[in-house]
Structures are given as structure tokens and as C-alpha cells.
Scaffold this motif. Structure first.
Motif, PDB file in Angstrom:
ATOM      1  N   MET A 190       0.847  -1.168   0.000  1.00 48.15           N
ATOM      2  CA  MET A 190       0.000   0.000   0.000  1.00 48.15           C
ATOM      3  C   MET A 190       0.899   1.240   0.000  1.00 48.15           C
ATOM      4  O   MET A 190       1.979   1.256   0.559  1.00 48.15           O
ATOM      5  N   ASN A 191       0.410   2.284  -0.589  1.00 46.49           N
ATOM      6  CA  ASN A 191       1.131   3.539  -0.678  1.00 46.49           C
ATOM      7  C   ASN A 191       1.331   4.119   0.727  1.00 46.49           C
ATOM      8  O   ASN A 191       0.376   4.332   1.465  1.00 46.49           O
ATOM      9  N   THR A 192       2.568   4.396   1.113  1.00 44.73           N
ATOM     10  CA  THR A 192       2.840   4.897   2.462  1.00 44.73           C
ATOM     11  C   THR A 192       2.314   6.313   2.668  1.00 44.73           C
ATOM     12  O   THR A 192       1.955   6.681   3.781  1.00 44.73           O
ATOM     13  N   ALA A 193       2.268   7.104   1.600  1.00 42.23           N
ATOM     14  CA  ALA A 193       1.718   8.458   1.732  1.00 42.23           C
ATOM     15  C   ALA A 193       0.230   8.376   2.072  1.00 42.23           C
ATOM     16  O   ALA A 193      -0.263   9.099   2.938  1.00 42.23           O
ATOM     17  N   PHE A 194      -0.480   7.476   1.389  1.00 46.39           N
ATOM     18  CA  PHE A 194      -1.902   7.278   1.671  1.00 46.39           C
ATOM     19  C   PHE A 194      -2.088   6.789   3.105  1.00 46.39           C
ATOM     20  O   PHE A 194      -2.932   7.298   3.841  1.00 46.39           O
ATOM     21  N   ALA A 195      -1.302   5.808   3.473  1.00 44.85           N
ATOM     22  CA  ALA A 195      -1.419   5.240   4.825  1.00 44.85           C
ATOM     23  C   ALA A 195      -1.157   6.290   5.893  1.00 44.85           C
ATOM     24  O   ALA A 195      -1.865   6.342   6.902  1.00 44.85           O
ATOM     25  N   SER A 196      -0.153   7.142   5.692  1.00 45.67           N
ATOM     26  CA  SER A 196       0.147   8.137   6.719  1.00 45.67           C
ATOM     27  C   SER A 196      -0.944   9.195   6.817  1.00 45.67           C
ATOM     28  O   SER A 196      -1.166   9.768   7.878  1.00 45.67           O
ATOM     29  N   LEU A 197      -1.648   9.470   5.727  1.00 49.24           N
ATOM     30  CA  LEU A 197      -2.716  10.465   5.745  1.00 49.24           C
ATOM     31  C   LEU A 197      -4.043   9.923   6.267  1.00 49.24           C
ATOM     32  O   LEU A 197      -4.782  10.624   6.958  1.00 49.24           O
ATOM     33  N   TYR A 198      -4.369   8.691   5.896  1.00 47.79           N
ATOM     34  CA  TYR A 198      -5.725   8.196   6.139  1.00 47.79           C
ATOM     35  C   TYR A 198      -5.836   7.008   7.084  1.00 47.79           C
ATOM     36  O   TYR A 198      -6.937   6.589   7.399  1.00 47.79           O
ATOM     37  N   GLN A 199      -4.741   6.463   7.530  1.00 50.44           N
ATOM     38  CA  GLN A 199      -4.800   5.329   8.431  1.00 50.44           C
ATOM     39  C   GLN A 199      -3.987   5.637   9.679  1.00 50.44           C
ATOM     40  O   GLN A 199      -2.852   6.082   9.597  1.00 50.44           O
ATOM     41  N   SER A 200      -4.581   5.391  10.818  1.00 44.04           N
ATOM     42  CA  SER A 200      -3.857   5.601  12.056  1.00 44.04           C
ATOM     43  C   SER A 200      -4.499   4.754  13.142  1.00 44.04           C
ATOM     44  O   SER A 200      -5.611   4.261  12.991  1.00 44.04           O
ATOM     45  N   ASP A 201      -3.790   4.619  14.230  1.00 43.01           N
ATOM     46  CA  ASP A 201      -4.332   3.924  15.386  1.00 43.01           C
ATOM     47  C   ASP A 201      -4.994   4.949  16.277  1.00 43.01           C
ATOM     48  O   ASP A 201      -4.397   5.976  16.604  1.00 43.01           O
ATOM     49  N   PHE A 202      -6.222   4.665  16.663  1.00 42.26           N
ATOM     50  CA  PHE A 202      -6.939   5.559  17.559  1.00 42.26           C
ATOM     51  C   PHE A 202      -6.637   5.165  18.989  1.00 42.26           C
ATOM     52  O   PHE A 202      -6.830   4.030  19.391  1.00 42.26           O
ATOM     53  N   THR A 203      -6.135   6.098  19.752  1.00 39.99           N
ATOM     54  CA  THR A 203      -5.861   5.873  21.160  1.00 39.99           C
ATOM     55  C   THR A 203      -6.632   6.910  21.964  1.00 39.99           C
ATOM     56  O   THR A 203      -6.351   8.104  21.866  1.00 39.99           O
ATOM     57  N   PRO A 204      -7.633   6.456  22.740  1.00 41.27           N
ATOM     58  CA  PRO A 204      -8.412   7.421  23.528  1.00 41.27           C
ATOM     59  C   PRO A 204      -7.552   8.082  24.607  1.00 41.27           C
ATOM     60  O   PRO A 204      -6.644   7.469  25.160  1.00 41.27           O
ATOM     61  N   THR A 205      -7.871   9.323  24.879  1.00 41.56           N
ATOM     62  CA  THR A 205      -7.168  10.047  25.939  1.00 41.56           C
ATOM     63  C   THR A 205      -7.663   9.554  27.291  1.00 41.56           C
ATOM     64  O   THR A 205      -8.686   8.862  27.386  1.00 41.56           O
ATOM     65  N   GLU A 206      -6.961   9.938  28.337  1.00 39.43           N
ATOM     66  CA  GLU A 206      -7.373   9.560  29.693  1.00 39.43           C
ATOM     67  C   GLU A 206      -8.758  10.116  30.002  1.00 39.43           C
ATOM     68  O   GLU A 206      -9.601   9.438  30.592  1.00 39.43           O
ATOM     69  N   SER A 207      -9.030  11.331  29.577  1.00 33.48           N
ATOM     70  CA  SER A 207     -10.335  11.952  29.789  1.00 33.48           C
ATOM     71  C   SER A 207     -11.437  11.166  29.063  1.00 33.48           C
ATOM     72  O   SER A 207     -12.513  10.926  29.623  1.00 33.48           O
ATOM     73  N   GLU A 208     -11.162  10.761  27.841  1.00 36.70           N
ATOM     74  CA  GLU A 208     -12.140   9.968  27.076  1.00 36.70           C
ATOM     75  C   GLU A 208     -12.384   8.617  27.739  1.00 36.70           C
ATOM     76  O   GLU A 208     -13.518   8.133  27.764  1.00 36.70           O
ATOM     77  N   ARG A 209     -11.348   8.018  28.280  1.00 37.83           N
ATOM     78  CA  ARG A 209     -11.516   6.730  28.972  1.00 37.83           C
ATOM     79  C   ARG A 209     -12.364   6.893  30.231  1.00 37.83           C
ATOM     80  O   ARG A 209     -13.218   6.051  30.526  1.00 37.83           O
ATOM     81  N   ARG A 210     -12.141   7.979  30.986  1.00 36.53           N
ATOM     82  CA  ARG A 210     -12.945   8.226  32.191  1.00 36.53           C
ATOM     83  C   ARG A 210     -14.410   8.471  31.831  1.00 36.53           C
ATOM     84  O   ARG A 210     -15.305   7.970  32.507  1.00 36.53           O
ATOM     85  N   LEU A 211     -14.644   9.230  30.775  1.00 37.47           N
ATOM     86  CA  LEU A 211     -16.011   9.510  30.340  1.00 37.47           C
ATOM     87  C   LEU A 211     -16.707   8.230  29.898  1.00 37.47           C
ATOM     88  O   LEU A 211     -17.855   7.968  30.273  1.00 37.47           O
ATOM     89  N   SER A 212     -16.022   7.408  29.150  1.00 37.77           N
ATOM     90  CA  SER A 212     -16.590   6.147  28.693  1.00 37.77           C
ATOM     91  C   SER A 212     -16.890   5.211  29.870  1.00 37.77           C
ATOM     92  O   SER A 212     -17.951   4.579  29.922  1.00 37.77           O
ATOM     93  N   ALA A 213     -15.983   5.142  30.812  1.00 34.23           N
ATOM     94  CA  ALA A 213     -16.187   4.290  31.996  1.00 34.23           C
ATOM     95  C   ALA A 213     -17.380   4.780  32.813  1.00 34.23           C
ATOM     96  O   ALA A 213     -18.175   3.979  33.320  1.00 34.23           O
ATOM     97  N   ALA A 214     -17.531   6.096  32.937  1.00 36.07           N
ATOM     98  CA  ALA A 214     -18.665   6.656  33.683  1.00 36.07           C
ATOM     99  C   ALA A 214     -19.973   6.307  32.991  1.00 36.07           C
ATOM    100  O   ALA A 214     -20.956   5.924  33.644  1.00 36.07           O
TER     101      ALA A 214
END
Length: 98
Positions: free
Chosen positions: A1-25
């Protein structure tokens, strides 16, 4: 796969600590309200949640849900009620209700 495409449109989503607390609540709110509903409601189970059979059960479930939301908002002042309600809605749509 084209690395330029991958760097623009594909990434790993990592929730922030605040997002994790909100989701847990939100998940805790769903679990607590459903557990209470199962103690007072005698109606059918739809989409994994028990339904009230009459107006009295509906009133009990709603009163508990409002108290649980008030308690959650007090425990998490860093989030607005609107943010918490939105996260609860997202969690329910993902099927996290019991």
C-alpha cells in the motif's frame, strides 16, 4: 500500500485519559440503571434491556435514572451533563447495555 496514503488516512486511535474516564462513567451508569430496572420492572426484555410493565414501574425507573445521572454529574464535574448523556447514548448504541 502507498505509504503516503497510509500516513494520511490510516492511524491507530488511542483514547485520551479523559475519554476513557467519560466512557467508563457512561458504562457504569448503564450498568447501574439496568441493574435497578431489573429489580423493579416486570415487562419484557427488548434489545437486552428490561422494560417496565406499567406506569408505576416506568416512574420508578425514570426516577432512579435521573438520580443516577445527577450522582454521575456530581462525581465527574470535569464533564458536562450533555457530554455524559452523549457518551451514554454512544455506549448504548454500541450494545454495552446488560
Amino acid at each position: 500500500m502507498n505509504t503516503a496514503f497510509a500516513s494520511l488516512y490510516q492511524s491507530d486511535f488511542t483514547p485520551t485519559e479523559s475519554e476513557r474516564r467519560l466512557s467508563a462513567a457512561a458504562e457504569r451508569y448503564i450498568a447501574e440503571t439496568e441493574a435497578y430496572d431489573r429489580t423493579v420492572c416486570t415487562g419484557p426484555i427488548k434489545h437486552g434491556a428490561i422494560m417496565p410493565a406499567n406506569a408505576h414501574e416506568h416512574s420508578l425507573a425514570n426516577r432512579n435514572a435521573m438520580r443516577a445521572m445527577d450522582r454521575l454529574c456530581t462525581q465527574h464535574p470535569e464533564f458536562t451533563r450533555k457530554q455524559i448523556l452523549r457518551e451514554v447514548s454512544k455506549a448504548e448504541s454500541r450494545g454495552l447495555s446488560l
